[in-house]
Design a protein around this motif. Structure first.
Motif, PDB file in Angstrom:
ATOM      1  N   HIS A  71      46.048  45.062  -2.969  1.00  0.00           N
ATOM      2  CA  HIS A  71      44.949  45.834  -2.393  1.00  0.00           C
ATOM      3  C   HIS A  71      43.865  44.871  -1.915  1.00  0.00           C
ATOM      4  O   HIS A  71      43.453  43.970  -2.656  1.00  0.00           O
ATOM      5  N   THR A  72      43.431  45.048  -0.685  1.00  0.00           N
ATOM      6  CA  THR A  72      42.302  44.275  -0.157  1.00  0.00           C
ATOM      7  C   THR A  72      41.214  45.246   0.282  1.00  0.00           C
ATOM      8  O   THR A  72      41.497  46.306   0.853  1.00  0.00           O
ATOM      9  N   GLY A  73      39.988  44.869  -0.009  1.00  0.00           N
ATOM     10  CA  GLY A  73      38.861  45.714   0.358  1.00  0.00           C
ATOM     11  C   GLY A  73      37.714  44.888   0.903  1.00  0.00           C
ATOM     12  O   GLY A  73      37.424  43.798   0.408  1.00  0.00           O
ATOM     13  N   SER A 103      39.702  49.256   3.571  1.00  0.00           N
ATOM     14  CA  SER A 103      40.622  49.320   2.436  1.00  0.00           C
ATOM     15  C   SER A 103      42.055  49.245   2.956  1.00  0.00           C
ATOM     16  O   SER A 103      42.425  49.983   3.873  1.00  0.00           O
ATOM     17  N   LYS A 104      42.844  48.338   2.366  1.00  0.00           N
ATOM     18  CA  LYS A 104      44.234  48.177   2.790  1.00  0.00           C
ATOM     19  C   LYS A 104      45.119  47.992   1.559  1.00  0.00           C
ATOM     20  O   LYS A 104      44.856  47.139   0.710  1.00  0.00           O
ATOM     21  N   THR A 141      42.499  52.528   5.423  1.00  0.00           N
ATOM     22  CA  THR A 141      41.588  53.673   5.537  1.00  0.00           C
ATOM     23  C   THR A 141      40.161  53.177   5.785  1.00  0.00           C
ATOM     24  O   THR A 141      39.291  53.297   4.916  1.00  0.00           O
ATOM     25  N   PRO A 142      39.879  52.615   6.946  1.00  0.00           N
ATOM     26  CA  PRO A 142      38.523  52.109   7.221  1.00  0.00           C
ATOM     27  C   PRO A 142      37.540  53.230   7.520  1.00  0.00           C
ATOM     28  O   PRO A 142      37.911  54.288   8.051  1.00  0.00           O
ATOM     29  N   VAL A 143      36.285  52.982   7.177  1.00  0.00           N
ATOM     30  CA  VAL A 143      35.214  53.946   7.424  1.00  0.00           C
ATOM     31  C   VAL A 143      34.017  53.197   8.008  1.00  0.00           C
ATOM     32  O   VAL A 143      33.571  52.190   7.450  1.00  0.00           O
ATOM     33  N   ARG A 171      32.738  57.657  10.883  1.00  0.00           N
ATOM     34  CA  ARG A 171      34.069  57.755  11.474  1.00  0.00           C
ATOM     35  C   ARG A 171      35.072  57.254  10.444  1.00  0.00           C
ATOM     36  O   ARG A 171      35.078  56.071  10.089  1.00  0.00           O
ATOM     37  N   ALA A 172      35.903  58.154   9.970  1.00  0.00           N
ATOM     38  CA  ALA A 172      36.940  57.827   8.991  1.00  0.00           C
ATOM     39  C   ALA A 172      38.277  57.728   9.709  1.00  0.00           C
ATOM     40  O   ALA A 172      38.641  58.608  10.505  1.00  0.00           O
ATOM     41  N   SER A 173      39.011  56.646   9.461  1.00  0.00           N
ATOM     42  CA  SER A 173      40.283  56.402  10.144  1.00  0.00           C
ATOM     43  C   SER A 173      41.412  56.245   9.135  1.00  0.00           C
ATOM     44  O   SER A 173      41.187  55.916   7.966  1.00  0.00           O
ATOM     45  N   PHE A 174      42.609  56.477   9.616  1.00  0.00           N
ATOM     46  CA  PHE A 174      43.818  56.282   8.818  1.00  0.00           C
ATOM     47  C   PHE A 174      44.836  55.541   9.679  1.00  0.00           C
ATOM     48  O   PHE A 174      45.122  55.955  10.807  1.00  0.00           O
TER      49      PHE A 174
END
Length: 282
Positions: A71-73, A103-104, A141-143, A171-174
């Motif tokens: 996990h990278t943040g 977040s990845k 899941t970047p915001v 803006r929330a992305s997936f």
């Protein structure tokens, strides 16, 4: 290098706090925060039970989490504000905030899909062990968000009145990626690649008024209401878009039992929109 869940997190964090005074009654303040984190899979894994809108989030304890999971943040946050004291009991505060949360989650040998909308998953479901397969996958899941707020605090005798408003937008992305292979000869001649991306914009605006009342030396009472108007949109499109408008009342009291003991009690309704005073100590 791959991180293991039983090793300490690798985290780098930086913070900057600055303040510039324009005389005794005005000042400009700046806060910058940056965080970068890399870690393995946690032993405690959240699991959703049920179906929306009736769902419960429970924690599942995993004794031996996948050591290849990473996990990278990344977090970046910037706030700039201006405060003006009109007199000792009256102050105006203006703030603007912008932020990024990245977040990845990556797993090179996952046994289920990250991207669930593809023709293979429609045939066999999400479990790749059915075809003796695995996926080199990741989910991001970047915001991105920003927020502006204004508050006027004024004292009238035993009353401290706070009047303010705020607007926020995010803006929330997936994003997901699968590279699927199978050990069954001829089933998937080459790696089957799936990429998906979606995003949604969520915003809300509101205004509030709050009165902190000093009834006597021991008793303080707070009354207030916050009106919120906004729109929610799901980047995964699993739930329908909806607009909302809501009044959130608030009532609280503080009673000093002794020099070292204070009893607090409150009743309120909230729509995930903070009073500016909760952030800046008004």
């Amino acid at each position: 290098t791959q991180e293991r869940s039983d090793e300490p997190d690798e985290r780098v964090q930086g913070t900057f706090l600055g303040k510039v005074s324009f005389g005794p009654a005005s000042d400009l303040f700046v806060t910058l925060i940056g965080v970068k984190e890399v870690k393995g899979k946690d032993n405690n894994a959240p699991v959703l039970v049920g179906e929306f809108p009736v769902q419960v989030n429970v924690t599942q304890i995993v004794p031996n989490p996948d050591p290849t999971f990473t996990h990278t943040g990344d977090t970046a946050d910037a706030t700039i504000g201006f405060r003006r004291f009109w007199n000792p009991g009256s102050a105006l505060t203006l703030t603007a905030n912008a932020g990024w949360i990245g977040s990845k989650d990556a797993n090179p040998d996952a046994t289920n899909f990250a991207c669930t909308d593809n023709f293979i998953s429609r045939l066999i479901g999400q479990d790749l062990t059915v075809i003796d397969g695995q996926s080199d996958r990741f989910v991001e899941t970047p915001v991105r968000r920003y927020n502006v707020q204004a508050q006027q605090a004024t004292r009238f005798g035993r009353h401290q009145v706070l009047l303010g408003g705020d607007y926020s937008r995010r803006r929330a992305s997936f994003r997901c990626h699968d590279s699927i292979t199978s050990t069954i000869p001829g089933l998937i001649p080459e790696a089957f690649i799936v990429d998906q991306e979606s995003s949604a914009v969520q915003d809300n605006a509101g205004g509030y008024i709050r009165d902190d009342i000093e009834v006597n030396r021991r008793l303080h009472v707070t009354l207030g209401v916050h009106y919120v108007d906004g729109a929610y949109r799901d980047p995964l499109k699993n739930t329908p878009d909806f607009n909302f408008s809501r009044w959130n009342p608030y009532a609280g009291t503080s009673f000093r039992l002794s020099r070292v003991t204070v009893l607090h009690a409150a009743a309120f309704r909230n729509t995930n929109a903070d009073f500016i005073g909760s952030r800046y100590g008004q």
